[in-house]
Design an enzyme around this catalytic site. Structure first.
Site, PDB file in Angstrom:
ATOM      1  N   MET A   1      37.876  40.599  48.649  1.00 19.37           N
ATOM      2  CA  MET A   1      37.515  42.004  48.561  1.00 19.37           C
ATOM      3  C   MET A   1      36.152  42.230  47.924  1.00 19.37           C
ATOM      4  SD  MET A   1      39.661  45.110  46.733  1.00 19.37           S
ATOM      5  CE  MET A   1      38.940  45.055  45.096  1.00 19.37           C
TER       6      MET A   1
ATOM      7  N   GLU B   1      32.810  40.526  45.090  1.00 14.58           N
ATOM      8  CA  GLU B   1      32.148  39.414  44.410  1.00 14.58           C
ATOM      9  C   GLU B   1      31.680  39.911  43.051  1.00 14.58           C
ATOM     10  OE1 GLU B   1      28.915  38.158  46.876  1.00 14.58           O
ATOM     11  OE2 GLU B   1      28.298  40.205  47.354  1.00 14.58           O
TER      12      GLU B   1
ATOM     13  N   ASP C   1      49.032  42.283  37.280  1.00 14.42           N
ATOM     14  CA  ASP C   1      48.422  41.014  37.704  1.00 14.42           C
ATOM     15  C   ASP C   1      48.002  40.170  36.504  1.00 14.42           C
ATOM     16  OD1 ASP C   1      47.629  39.168  39.597  1.00 14.42           O
ATOM     17  OD2 ASP C   1      45.664  40.071  39.951  1.00 14.42           O
TER      18      ASP C   1
END
Length: 278
Positions: free
Chosen positions: A21, A23, A148
């Site tokens: 998605m 960088e 996450d």
């Protein structure tokens, strides 16, 4: 990859990570009178700028993190767009992620010293507790869930500070982008059983993930090593973790009990808060 690209008011120095998605670059914020400050730039890939859902996720991440001001959470400084690309500017954390630290320890066949593992876990849990308890200006809980927590999203500075990063898929009452029911987000290895089943979750899913991270720090190896994603999901849903004492015989009994309480399959049997686990 080194770069000298000028990107808006930033000068990109080096690309330090890249995913499907976005960088991430180490960059320099450039101001008047020779002012310069190192920052990290998380930039959506150009092709992602046309995906309204991904742009909304990035904007949610920036808005959410702008409300969080805690020493154990990486600070967001700016949200913007340069031509067709959207970005977040964040505090630059000079150090390594916990994943790299654990991988190095594994290569040398050494687990982290237990006091170090407990210190890192306590700092991580302090940041989570702050996020879970965060309220808006009207005093209402934001109901933030990271979703996450993993070694990849815990950074350790050379000075010994611990920072949680990447609230990109965080769930909060204020989020504009909503996850559809049954959709699983996060890294399989660190998901709670309810998250892996696509069921409704609350802050205790982060407590489970923190328990998995602590379990791996103590054992010095990833759980379910070599398993496929499907096998990991099945293992997580059934809560099958080898007793810590089988792997680390010298672990204090009360610590083993604390860690396995964090790994309880039933959320009601886990620690009720990150503060109590800490």
């Amino acid at each position: 990859m080194n770069t000298g690209e000028v990107y808006g008011k930033y000068r990109l120095v080096e690309r330090i990570a890249s995913g499907g998605m976005a960088e991430v670059f180490k960059a320099i914020a450039v101001g008047e009178a020779g002012f310069e400050k190192p920052v990290a730039i998380k930039r959506l890939h150009k092709r992602m700028g046309e995906d309204a859902d991904l742009v909304a996720m990035l904007q949610d991440e920036a808005r959410l993190c702008s409300k969080l001001n805690h020493g154990n959470i990486c600070q967001v400084l700016d949200l913007g767009r340069v031509e067709d690309t959207y970005y977040i500017a964040m505090e630059y954390v000079n150090g390594r992620d916990l994943f790299g630290v654990l991988r190095k320890a594994s290569q040398t066949e050494r687990a982290l010293p237990l006091p170090a593992a407990l210190f890192l876990a306590c700092e991580m849990l302090a940041g989570l507790d702050y996020a879970h308890r965060k309220r808006d200006s009207d005093g209402r809980l934001l109901h933030i869930i990271h979703r996450d927590i993993s070694p990849q999203n815990v950074l350790i500075t050379w000075d010994g500070e611990v920072k949680i990063i990447d609230f990109g898929i965080a769930k909060a009452r204020s989020s504009t982008h909503k996850t559809q029911a049954g959709i699983i987000k996060g890294k399989f290895r660190y998901m709670s059983p309810e998250q892996a089943r696509g069921e409704p979750i609350d802050h205790r899913t982060d407590i489970f993930a923190a328990g998995v991270v602590l379990y791996e720090m103590i054992t010095g190896r990833p759980h379910a090593a070599g398993a496929t994603d499907r096998e990991i999901l099945i293992k997580i849903q059934t809560g099958k973790f080898d007793p810590l004492r089988q792997i680390v015989p010298a672990i204090p009994a009360d610590l083993e009990e604390m860690v396995h309480r964090g790994l309880a399959v039933n959320p009601d049997h886990r620690w009720s808060s990150a503060r109590s686990f800490r």
